[in-house]
Design a protein around this motif. Structure first.
Motif, mmCIF file in Angstrom:
data_model
loop_
_atom_site.group_PDB
_atom_site.id
_atom_site.type_symbol
_atom_site.label_atom_id
_atom_site.label_comp_id
_atom_site.label_asym_id
_atom_site.label_seq_id
_atom_site.Cartn_x
_atom_site.Cartn_y
_atom_site.Cartn_z
ATOM 1 N N PHE A 37 0.851 -1.198 0.000
ATOM 2 C CA PHE A 37 0.000 0.000 0.000
ATOM 3 C C PHE A 37 0.879 1.237 0.000
ATOM 4 C CE2 PHE A 37 -4.191 -1.570 2.130
ATOM 5 C CZ PHE A 37 -4.566 -2.094 0.908
ATOM 6 N N PHE A 38 0.801 2.025 -1.059
ATOM 7 C CA PHE A 38 1.530 3.298 -1.104
ATOM 8 C C PHE A 38 2.989 3.125 -0.657
ATOM 9 C CE2 PHE A 38 -2.959 4.238 -0.120
ATOM 10 C CZ PHE A 38 -3.289 4.899 -1.297
ATOM 11 N N GLY A 39 3.639 2.079 -1.141
ATOM 12 C CA GLY A 39 5.040 1.825 -0.815
ATOM 13 C C GLY A 39 5.257 1.058 0.473
ATOM 14 N N PHE A 40 4.182 0.814 1.249
ATOM 15 C CA PHE A 40 4.308 0.050 2.505
ATOM 16 C C PHE A 40 4.142 -1.439 2.184
ATOM 17 C CE2 PHE A 40 2.769 -1.999 6.346
ATOM 18 C CZ PHE A 40 3.570 -1.444 7.334
ATOM 19 N N ASP A 41 5.250 -2.179 2.315
ATOM 20 C CA ASP A 41 5.236 -3.613 2.008
ATOM 21 C C ASP A 41 4.838 -4.397 3.251
ATOM 22 O OD1 ASP A 41 5.690 -6.221 1.277
ATOM 23 O OD2 ASP A 41 7.497 -5.767 0.119
ATOM 24 N N PHE A 42 3.703 -5.120 3.175
ATOM 25 C CA PHE A 42 3.219 -5.885 4.330
ATOM 26 C C PHE A 42 4.091 -7.107 4.620
ATOM 27 C CE2 PHE A 42 -0.990 -4.328 5.722
ATOM 28 C CZ PHE A 42 -1.109 -3.257 4.842
ATOM 29 N N GLY A 43 4.961 -7.462 3.707
ATOM 30 C CA GLY A 43 5.798 -8.643 3.929
ATOM 31 C C GLY A 43 7.114 -8.336 4.628
ATOM 32 N N LEU B 32 8.069 -5.083 14.064
ATOM 33 C CA LEU B 32 6.724 -5.567 13.727
ATOM 34 C C LEU B 32 6.843 -6.357 12.430
ATOM 35 C CD1 LEU B 32 4.709 -2.324 14.507
ATOM 36 C CD2 LEU B 32 4.877 -4.371 15.926
ATOM 37 N N GLY B 33 6.654 -7.660 12.511
ATOM 38 C CA GLY B 33 6.842 -8.543 11.372
ATOM 39 C C GLY B 33 5.656 -8.564 10.423
ATOM 40 N N ARG B 34 5.707 -9.504 9.508
ATOM 41 C CA ARG B 34 4.685 -9.621 8.460
ATOM 42 C C ARG B 34 3.281 -9.749 9.034
ATOM 43 N NH1 ARG B 34 2.208 -13.983 6.001
ATOM 44 N NH2 ARG B 34 1.542 -13.609 3.855
#
Length: 558
Positions: free
Chosen positions: A365-371, A381-383
């Protein structure tokens, strides 16, 4: 024990109950300082003396609460029934000690390995339970509730929420299944004892006076939870699965809890959202070439599920009750079989058949990688923590939709249909339209959860959406309390957390859930946290409940 015999005992020896309770509590507290086993390799080493750990601490807390209830029994406040709380606490303490004895016997090879602390705890638990049965029954006068300053009430809410956060973090960090089991019994005893003594209704009264601070504190606790796990992906994976399950169960709560429509194929709506997200993902195995942004995929997945909800809801004009249950059960199976066969051989190539769609990438999202791992204030704060926050936002949205609908004319129409469909129709309620709407809204919310679940699991396959999952969702709603938000969240947490922590008895989980539901139907058919209205339906002759309901209505009218 029969009620008349209990009343006779209470009349003859009721005056001794406070001292018996205090003595029982003192023994439970003393047991925490003693050794519980000769074997120092089991149950996190309970062989030490004067250095309580794990089970020994649980016993001391049980004893402390028993002493507190004994003191209250002596003072006899008009708005509390400490005797009822002692009965719950005492019986749970007995189960707690016997459960520990069984765990020692199994892990150490016989009850001969039990030490003096366990027998002292057993004596204390029996005394606490006896004090509860010796206590005369008290008719709680809710008009005597102490009125506190608003700031003090908010402070109580904050303290309770902080305790909840600590308990959640501590619970997920227990690794030994036996320790987790007895800890759960101890928590049930402590919470049940306090709530059963009348504090539960009083806390509910305080919460009703401060609804917004209560909701804010609850979400703050949920938001802070990942920061207590020190980047543990294992625990956060469990928490994430609980949120997916809870969001889906809340949608089912609209169909079953509010509208009273039995749906046994609800898992198909979750699967619809998941398959739509998987087919439109950037996975190499995705079958649709169009790759829109995820927010668009969420909307498409939810709308597709809602359309299926309209289709499955349409027969409700002609069928209801058992017949509707069979129709929805058939829909769930048709969905699963369709996913098996849409592999290009028996139909269009959409789902890859039994192989499903693997390798679904993480969201960005908008450059924020959830992985990726992100750090806030030095805390990693991990995946799964990233997906946890996203699911928390989804839960907030689902709760908003549920509460708004429940408080609207639509919600009152659903409740009217649940109570008596013919009477509701005679009063001008559009029963067919509202039933269709319940199916569509419930399916829409499940579809939203499904689109996120596909990325959390990184794969979808037909085996994930079987009838058993629908049964668990329904069990979460029934166990927690139909028609309530908090009850369903509690029910979903219990049904998802127990199999993860009690892996030693995982083969018997269906038996355990079945027994749990039988016990619930026998002793608390309205669920763990039931709405007062539904509770009254099962206990029409409960005068205390009637007074409590009237007091809450008066408070709301002010």
């Amino acid at each position: 024990m029969s009620s008349s015999r209990t009343e006779n005992l209470a009349a003859a020896h009721g005056g001794k109950a406070p001292m018996v309770a205090i003595a029982g509590g003192a023994l439970l507290m003393l047991s925490g300082l003693l050794s519980w086993s000769y074997d120092d390799r089991i149950l996190d080493d309970i062989s030490v003396r004067f250095f309580p750990i794990g089970i020994q601490i649980y016993s001391m807390v049980l004893g402390l609460v028993a002493v507190g209830l004994g003191v209250l029994l002596m003072r006899r406040p008009a708005w509390m029934d400490p005797g009822k709380g002692l009965r719950i606490l005492g019986m749970a303490s007995v189960v707690f000690v016997l459960g520990t004895l069984l765990a020692i016997a199994k892990q150490a090879g016989g009850i001969v390995n039990a030490n003096e602390g366990l027998y002292v705890a057993l004596a204390g638990a029996v005394l606490a339970a006896a004090a509860g049965y010796l206590s005369p029954e008290v008719h709680i006068d809710v008009r005597k509730w102490p009125r506190l300053n608003s700031n003090v009430e908010i402070l109580i809410i904050v303290v309770l929420m902080a305790l909840l956060l600590f308990t959640l973090a501590y619970t997920l960090n227990i690794e030994d299944g036996a320790v987790f089991g007895v800890f759960l019994v101890a928590v049930i005893g402590i919470v049940g004892g306090l709530l059963g003594s009348g504090l539960g209704a009083y806390f509910g009264f305080i919460g009703g006076n401060n609804r917004r601070p209560l909701m804010l504190a609850a979400f703050l606790v949920a938001f802070l939870f990942p920061f207590t796990q020190n980047g543990s992906d294992e625990n956060m994976s469990i928490a994430t699965q609980i949120l997916v399950f809870a969001a889906t169960a809340l949608g089912l709560n609209i169909v079953v809890g509010l509208a009273g429509l039995l749906d046994l194929g609800y898992i198909a709506f979750l699967g619809t959202g998941a398959y739509v997200a998987a087919m439109m993902s950037t996975s190499a195995f995705a079958t649709i070439g169009w790759k829109p942004p995820f927010l668009v995929v969420m909307l498409i997945g939810a709308c597709t599920a809602a359309v299926f909800g309209l289709i499955i809801g349409s027969p409700t004009l002609r069928v209801s009750g058992d017949y509707l249950a069979i129709v929805t059960l058939g829909f769930g199976e048709i969905f699963r079989l369709a996913m098996f066969n849409l592999d290009g051989n028996n139909g269009p190539d959409l789902t890859n058949g039994p192989n499903g769609i693997p390798a679904i990438p993480d969201l960005v999202f908008f450059g924020f990688d959830f992985g990726e791992v992100h750090s806030i204030a030095g805390i990693p704060l991990g995946r799964f923590s990233n997906y946890y926050f996203l699911l928390l936002a989804l839960i907030a949205f689902v709760i908003l939709v549920f509460t708004r609908l429940n408080d609207s004319r639509i919600g009152r129409g659903w409740v009217a249909i649940r109570e008596d469909e013919r009477a509701a129709e005679a009063m001008g309620v559009n029963t067919f339209g509202l039933k269709i709407l319940a199916f569509a809204v419930g399916a829409f919310l499940a579809g939203l959860a499904g689109t996120i679940k596909a990325h959390v699991d990184t794969s979808v396959s037909p085996d994930q959406y079987i009838f058993l999952e629908s049964a668990f969702l329904l069990a979460a709603v029934v166990l927690g309390g139909m028609g309530t938000v908090l009850g369903v969240l509690v029910g979903a947490t219990i049904l998802k957390l127990l199999p993860e922590k009690l892996r030693e008895v995982n083969d018997y989980r269906l038996l355990m859930f079945g027994l749990l539901l039988v016990v619930m139907m026998r002793f608390r058919p309205e669920g763990l946290i039931a709405s007062k209205r539904r509770q009254l339906e099962f206990h029409e002759d409960d005068e205390e409940l009637n007074e409590l309901l009237q007091a809450e209505h008066l408070q709301e009218a002010k």
